[in-house]
Scaffold this motif. Structure first.
Motif, mmCIF file in Angstrom:
data_model
loop_
_atom_site.group_PDB
_atom_site.id
_atom_site.type_symbol
_atom_site.label_atom_id
_atom_site.label_comp_id
_atom_site.label_asym_id
_atom_site.label_seq_id
_atom_site.Cartn_x
_atom_site.Cartn_y
_atom_site.Cartn_z
ATOM 1 N N HIS A 164 0.840 -1.197 0.000
ATOM 2 C CA HIS A 164 0.000 0.000 0.000
ATOM 3 C C HIS A 164 0.875 1.248 0.000
ATOM 4 O O HIS A 164 1.911 1.287 0.658
ATOM 5 N N CYS A 232 -2.688 -0.321 -3.753
ATOM 6 C CA CYS A 232 -3.635 -0.774 -2.732
ATOM 7 C C CYS A 232 -3.957 -2.243 -2.992
ATOM 8 O O CYS A 232 -4.648 -2.574 -3.952
ATOM 9 N N ILE A 234 -5.389 -4.340 -0.597
ATOM 10 C CA ILE A 234 -6.231 -4.794 0.510
ATOM 11 C C ILE A 234 -7.149 -5.942 0.094
ATOM 12 O O ILE A 234 -7.442 -6.829 0.901
ATOM 13 N N GLU A 235 -7.589 -5.971 -1.158
ATOM 14 C CA GLU A 235 -8.498 -7.027 -1.612
ATOM 15 C C GLU A 235 -7.770 -8.331 -1.948
ATOM 16 O O GLU A 235 -8.430 -9.333 -2.255
ATOM 17 N N MET A 237 -5.130 -9.820 0.003
ATOM 18 C CA MET A 237 -4.332 -10.363 1.091
ATOM 19 C C MET A 237 -4.266 -11.893 1.033
ATOM 20 O O MET A 237 -3.244 -12.494 1.371
ATOM 21 N N ILE A 250 3.724 -1.028 4.256
ATOM 22 C CA ILE A 250 2.910 0.119 3.859
ATOM 23 C C ILE A 250 3.821 1.335 3.741
ATOM 24 O O ILE A 250 4.616 1.614 4.635
ATOM 25 N N THR A 263 -4.520 2.894 7.908
ATOM 26 C CA THR A 263 -3.946 1.826 7.072
ATOM 27 C C THR A 263 -3.543 0.621 7.919
ATOM 28 O O THR A 263 -3.767 -0.529 7.516
ATOM 29 N N CYS A 266 -6.822 -1.215 8.811
ATOM 30 C CA CYS A 266 -7.431 -1.932 7.691
ATOM 31 C C CYS A 266 -6.667 -3.201 7.343
ATOM 32 O O CYS A 266 -7.263 -4.279 7.186
ATOM 33 N N TYR A 267 -5.361 -3.088 7.202
ATOM 34 C CA TYR A 267 -4.586 -4.264 6.824
ATOM 35 C C TYR A 267 -4.498 -5.280 7.955
ATOM 36 O O TYR A 267 -4.433 -6.490 7.711
ATOM 37 N N ALA A 270 -7.747 -7.103 7.612
ATOM 38 C CA ALA A 270 -7.755 -7.945 6.407
ATOM 39 C C ALA A 270 -6.916 -9.201 6.602
ATOM 40 O O ALA A 270 -7.332 -10.307 6.239
ATOM 41 N N LEU A 284 -13.593 -2.253 4.175
ATOM 42 C CA LEU A 284 -12.186 -1.871 4.269
ATOM 43 C C LEU A 284 -11.793 -0.927 3.133
ATOM 44 O O LEU A 284 -10.945 -0.044 3.314
ATOM 45 N N LEU A 288 -10.090 2.822 3.542
ATOM 46 C CA LEU A 288 -8.865 3.273 2.890
ATOM 47 C C LEU A 288 -9.103 4.465 1.969
ATOM 48 O O LEU A 288 -8.179 5.234 1.685
#
Length: 394
Positions: A164, A232, A234-235, A237, A250, A263, A266-267, A270, A284, A288
């Protein structure tokens, strides 16, 4: 194996935010020899205190010494490293073989992590660095997920990748534009980000048709040929964890404490969610979207990264206050009675409420918090812990 979540710490406030919101490790720099010279960064004394604070939470602290020093800088670098002998820093992030040798000589018990600036793109180079004493390689951003999987299968050294933050238009961040335009060397931590400037090109001349002027086509927003979109992942992981990457990094030492907190939060959710077998929660993505960023994409992981379609940053939600304890706050930006705001807590999504009452520290009612950094009390319909954040809904 559960991967490490590594957060940027541009100053002590950002370090605390990253740790409180879920970082397993943080990376920071001293006043010199780091690739973000314009960040607040840490004095030698603050580095010692930062390491003590991180270790008190079971969090590791890594020091960036990832510039490429010239010969006349080594005496000062040696003095700097000598002053850190007792700091108990967990690792030093380097990009230069001379610096690597110096760290191994002066801090023999400290891990060495090879920076993304070193452009590691193969298992061969990873194995070579490992034989020289490296414990971890921060892979070049230019690798696809498939290429990372091949490297993982062919090396035993720890692997770290960015998941990220800002991307650079230059290969592994090795840019000469800043020095060319301003005399500030990006490879020594002083980048002025000329790739983000707005350029206007009206026409060009073709070599064999000097009388014909060819137009450069633009959108109504301009032409953006160098400003990369932000990364990014995040989707994804699940795919990154399954690929066997040891540490997810990050970017953002120049960003705010709010950025570090959100951040990290969120991570953390996730990663933990996937390990626990939970499906990805699209909330999430909305979280972000609340931090300062350019348009997001997935970098080189699944193809070529895109260029921004509009100038500047998509601004973060207003950072209004931070909780001192269960009832009292310190102001970051003005808020008033009647405002609709959101509470951000570790492990939670933003929770909305209306500010019904504010009081100064003597208990007197106030209509707003007009003074920067003032302390105040506020009724919140949720449990509050130190470090919780109040943000605007804009």
């Amino acid at each position: 194996m559960k991967p490490e979540l590594l957060l940027p710490a541009g100053n002590p406030e950002k370090l605390r935010a990253a740790i409180l919101y879920g970082a397993d490790a943080v990376y920071l720099a001293g006043a010199e020899f780091g690739m973000r010279a314009a960040a607040d960064n840490f004095t030698v004394g603050e580095i010692y205190e930062a390491v003590r604070y991180a270790h008190s939470f079971g969090v590791k602290a890594y020091l960036t010494v990832n510039t490429m020093p010239r010969s006349d800088e080594y005496p000062k670098l040696r003095e700097y490293i000598d002053n850190l002998r007792g700091s108990k820093i967990d690792a030093v992030i380097i990009a230069d073989l001379g610096v690597m040798r110096l760290i191994r000589e002066m801090l023999p018990d400290t891990e060495i992590h090879v920076s993304t600036q070193a452009s590691a793109v193969s298992s061969a180079v990873c194995n070579a660095y490992q034989k020289l004493g490296a414990n971890r390689i921060v892979l070049a951003r230019e690798l696809s997920l498939g290429e990372i999987k091949v490297i993982r299968a062919e090396t035993s050294v720890e692997l770290e990748t960015f998941v990220h933050g800002s991307m650079c238009v230059s290969y592994s961040g090795q840019c000469l534009l800043s020095e060319h335009f301003t005399g500030r060397d990006a490879n020594r931590g002083k980048c002025t980000q000329p790739c983000r400037w707005e350029y206007k090109i009206y026409e060009i001349e073709e070599q064999f048709r000097p009388t014909e002027r060819l137009p450069i086509m633009e959108t109504e927003l301009g032409t953006f040929v160098m400003s990369s979109r932000d990364l990014c992942m995040i989707e994804h992981m699940d795919e990154l964890i399954d690929a066997g990457i040891d540490s997810f990094k990050i970017e953002g030492r120049m960003k705010s404490a709010y950025y570090a907190a959100v951040t990290a939060n969120c991570y953390r959710m996730a990663i933990d969610g996937y390990i626990a077998g939970k499906p990805f929660d699209k909330r999430l993505l909305a979280e972000l979207a609340s931090v300062s960023h350019r348009e997001y994409n997935t970098g080189f992981y699944f193809g070529r990264p895109g260029i921004c379609g509009e100038p500047g940053y998509l601004r973060e939600k207003t950072y209004l206050a931070t909780a001192i304890d269960g009832r009292n706050f310190i102001q970051r930006n003005k808020l008033s009675v009647g405002d609709t705001v959101e509470l951000v807590s570790p492990g939670e999504y933003g929770r909305s409420f209306i500010v019904t009452a504010l009081r100064d520290m003597d208990g007197n009612p106030i209509a707003s918090t007009p003074h920067p950094q003032m302390q105040f009390a506020m009724d919140v319909p949720f449990n509050i812990k130190q470090g919780d954040i109040i943000r605007g809904t804009n």
